[in-house]
Design a protein around this motif. Sequence first.
Motif, PDB file in Angstrom:
ATOM      1  N   THR A  14     -12.148  -3.794  -2.654  1.00  0.00           N
ATOM      2  CA  THR A  14     -11.579  -4.404  -3.490  1.00  0.00           C
ATOM      3  C   THR A  14     -11.668  -5.975  -3.376  1.00  0.00           C
ATOM      4  O   THR A  14     -10.792  -7.237  -2.661  1.00  0.00           O
ATOM      5  CB  THR A  14     -10.095  -4.484  -2.236  1.00  0.00           C
ATOM      6  OG1 THR A  14     -10.440  -4.334  -1.081  1.00  0.00           O
ATOM      7  CG2 THR A  14      -9.407  -2.402  -2.361  1.00  0.00           C
ATOM      8  N   THR A  19     -10.152  -5.414  -7.062  1.00  0.00           N
ATOM      9  CA  THR A  19      -9.066  -5.688  -7.264  1.00  0.00           C
ATOM     10  C   THR A  19      -8.891  -5.830  -8.501  1.00  0.00           C
ATOM     11  O   THR A  19      -7.701  -5.517  -9.088  1.00  0.00           O
ATOM     12  CB  THR A  19      -9.031  -7.018  -6.712  1.00  0.00           C
ATOM     13  OG1 THR A  19      -9.596  -6.779  -5.063  1.00  0.00           O
ATOM     14  CG2 THR A  19      -7.216  -7.810  -6.577  1.00  0.00           C
ATOM     15  N   ARG A  43      -5.834  -4.802   2.414  1.00  0.00           N
ATOM     16  CA  ARG A  43      -3.864  -5.442   2.334  1.00  0.00           C
ATOM     17  C   ARG A  43      -3.013  -6.340   1.179  1.00  0.00           C
ATOM     18  O   ARG A  43      -2.653  -6.612   1.277  1.00  0.00           O
ATOM     19  CB  ARG A  43      -3.387  -5.633   3.945  1.00  0.00           C
ATOM     20  CG  ARG A  43      -3.521  -4.659   4.690  1.00  0.00           C
ATOM     21  CD  ARG A  43      -2.466  -4.984   5.827  1.00  0.00           C
ATOM     22  NE  ARG A  43      -3.832  -6.160   6.791  1.00  0.00           N
ATOM     23  CZ  ARG A  43      -4.528  -5.832   7.431  1.00  0.00           C
ATOM     24  NH1 ARG A  43      -4.718  -4.877   8.167  1.00  0.00           N
ATOM     25  NH2 ARG A  43      -4.966  -6.560   8.320  1.00  0.00           N
ATOM     26  N   THR A  44      -4.422  -6.999   1.002  1.00  0.00           N
ATOM     27  CA  THR A  44      -4.822  -8.939   0.331  1.00  0.00           C
ATOM     28  C   THR A  44      -4.694  -8.196  -1.000  1.00  0.00           C
ATOM     29  O   THR A  44      -3.647  -8.496  -1.508  1.00  0.00           O
ATOM     30  CB  THR A  44      -5.774  -9.459   0.470  1.00  0.00           C
ATOM     31  OG1 THR A  44      -5.515  -9.986   2.118  1.00  0.00           O
ATOM     32  CG2 THR A  44      -5.080 -10.715  -0.274  1.00  0.00           C
ATOM     33  N   ALA A  46      -3.762  -5.544  -1.528  1.00  0.00           N
ATOM     34  CA  ALA A  46      -1.892  -4.360  -2.349  1.00  0.00           C
ATOM     35  C   ALA A  46      -0.916  -5.045  -1.976  1.00  0.00           C
ATOM     36  O   ALA A  46      -0.236  -5.446  -2.722  1.00  0.00           O
ATOM     37  CB  ALA A  46      -1.797  -3.022  -0.665  1.00  0.00           C
ATOM     38  N   ALA A  47      -0.915  -5.991  -1.627  1.00  0.00           N
ATOM     39  CA  ALA A  47       0.581  -7.016  -1.683  1.00  0.00           C
ATOM     40  C   ALA A  47       0.055  -8.170  -3.065  1.00  0.00           C
ATOM     41  O   ALA A  47       1.233  -8.458  -3.119  1.00  0.00           O
ATOM     42  CB  ALA A  47      -0.123  -8.330  -0.709  1.00  0.00           C
ATOM     43  N   ARG A  48      -1.281  -7.665  -4.071  1.00  0.00           N
ATOM     44  CA  ARG A  48      -0.672  -8.784  -4.999  1.00  0.00           C
ATOM     45  C   ARG A  48      -0.354  -7.530  -6.191  1.00  0.00           C
ATOM     46  O   ARG A  48      -0.777  -7.552  -7.337  1.00  0.00           O
ATOM     47  CB  ARG A  48      -2.537  -9.052  -5.728  1.00  0.00           C
ATOM     48  CG  ARG A  48      -2.673 -10.241  -4.821  1.00  0.00           C
ATOM     49  CD  ARG A  48      -4.143 -11.164  -4.944  1.00  0.00           C
ATOM     50  NE  ARG A  48      -3.500 -11.563  -6.561  1.00  0.00           N
ATOM     51  CZ  ARG A  48      -4.224 -11.291  -7.224  1.00  0.00           C
ATOM     52  NH1 ARG A  48      -5.743 -11.170  -7.364  1.00  0.00           N
ATOM     53  NH2 ARG A  48      -3.994 -12.412  -8.600  1.00  0.00           N
ATOM     54  N   GLY A  49      -0.374  -6.630  -5.822  1.00  0.00           N
ATOM     55  CA  GLY A  49       0.210  -5.378  -6.481  1.00  0.00           C
ATOM     56  C   GLY A  49      -0.654  -4.292  -7.458  1.00  0.00           C
ATOM     57  O   GLY A  49      -0.016  -3.317  -8.399  1.00  0.00           O
ATOM     58  N   THR A  52      -1.920   0.746  -3.553  1.00  0.00           N
ATOM     59  CA  THR A  52      -1.183   1.072  -2.301  1.00  0.00           C
ATOM     60  C   THR A  52      -2.560   2.080  -1.483  1.00  0.00           C
ATOM     61  O   THR A  52      -3.047   1.990  -2.000  1.00  0.00           O
ATOM     62  CB  THR A  52      -0.754   2.387  -2.500  1.00  0.00           C
ATOM     63  OG1 THR A  52       0.079   3.208  -0.920  1.00  0.00           O
ATOM     64  CG2 THR A  52      -1.064   3.464  -3.002  1.00  0.00           C
ATOM     65  N   GLU A  53      -2.081   1.373   0.336  1.00  0.00           N
ATOM     66  CA  GLU A  53      -3.569   1.424   0.935  1.00  0.00           C
ATOM     67  C   GLU A  53      -3.479   3.034   1.002  1.00  0.00           C
ATOM     68  O   GLU A  53      -3.972   3.912   2.114  1.00  0.00           O
ATOM     69  CB  GLU A  53      -2.862   0.645   2.483  1.00  0.00           C
ATOM     70  CG  GLU A  53      -3.076  -0.378   1.676  1.00  0.00           C
ATOM     71  CD  GLU A  53      -3.035  -1.513   3.235  1.00  0.00           C
ATOM     72  OE1 GLU A  53      -3.707  -2.005   3.815  1.00  0.00           O
ATOM     73  OE2 GLU A  53      -1.887  -2.140   3.659  1.00  0.00           O
TER      74      GLU A  53
END
Length: 365
Positions: A14, A19, A43-44, A46-49, A52-53
């Motif tokens: 990622t 990403t 995680r970063t 995933a947080a940006r859309g 999913t992890e």
Amino acid sequence: MDAAVMHSALVIGTGLMGTSVALALRARGVTVHLRDVDPAAARTAAARGAGTERPPSEAVDLAVLAVPPPLVGGVLADVQAEGVARHCTDVASVKAEPQHDAFALGCDMSRYIGGHPMAGASRSGPLTGRADLFEGRMWVLTPTADTGTETLNMVLELVASCGAVPVLMQASAHDRAVALVSHAPHVVASLIAMRLENAGEREVSLAGPGLRDLTRIAEADPALWLDILSANAAVVADLLEELGGDLDRMVVGLRAIAAMDEEKRRGGAEVVEAMLRRGRSGRARISGRHGTRPERFEVVTVMIGDQPGELARLFSDAGRAGVNIEDIHVEHAAGLPAGLVHVSVAPGRTTPLREALHAQGWQER
């Protein structure tokens, strides 16, 4: 089989490339699962859309390996052993070494095709990813004789979802090309930037946009670029050796201009001017080309058998005719051990392609 439709994907790695692929696929409604050896990076992203992890509960349509070139073969072998994806590709910037590693590790080459999107940035990491990173950019695919039609179509769907333009090449040809247009220039930019390390503050303060443009790519992660250069070292070294000869000739020309002898000065000026003109001519070949695509393609459709190696034979026959395949789609004929290949080429190139394929026994539809 009709056009491949991607519903789910697994992106492994990622950083910038992974990403960006994930964000582009999510924008198309694809369910994306993320995996990274660095949990914080996943995680970063995933947080940006970007996805999913959570691991997929069943095999995804496509796994995209966004890992350094030396790791592609091993990660591919692990993914196939795990059975987590029906098809696999990668986005590494070198293709021959990962392909060789995959063969050596006994990977199922019918369900894998190498890829390299010609896009990037000087910064890396999940925070730099962009859904539009690949828009209008070339995306090289390097099929082998074993590449399955379903895998090819699935990865073409990936390229289309990212807004890129597919280009089909042999792995070795790709590596020679990127050594010229990417790897050697990165080394040269780094060497120029290296001269600034010990320069005085007043000297550096005079730097203008020309120097900034020339050295911008030297900001990239040295560890990442060591991996890239190591995987293509011999080809890059050959190019730099040729460049060294050109630098020697430029030095001789400039020394002659600095001489007191008028005849030497004239001779040196001729050498320097000729090289500058050739540089201008070379630059003109890429000016305005980046990110463009033909307004339309022309399509030639031929029958193809299901036996291994037929796609590779088609690419080879087109290449020998000097015709570049811009896009390709394969569909199976219902109830028959054969299919149709729709080959897209630049306008005006259908006649030489048809003639070449006819001469090699291909049946046009």
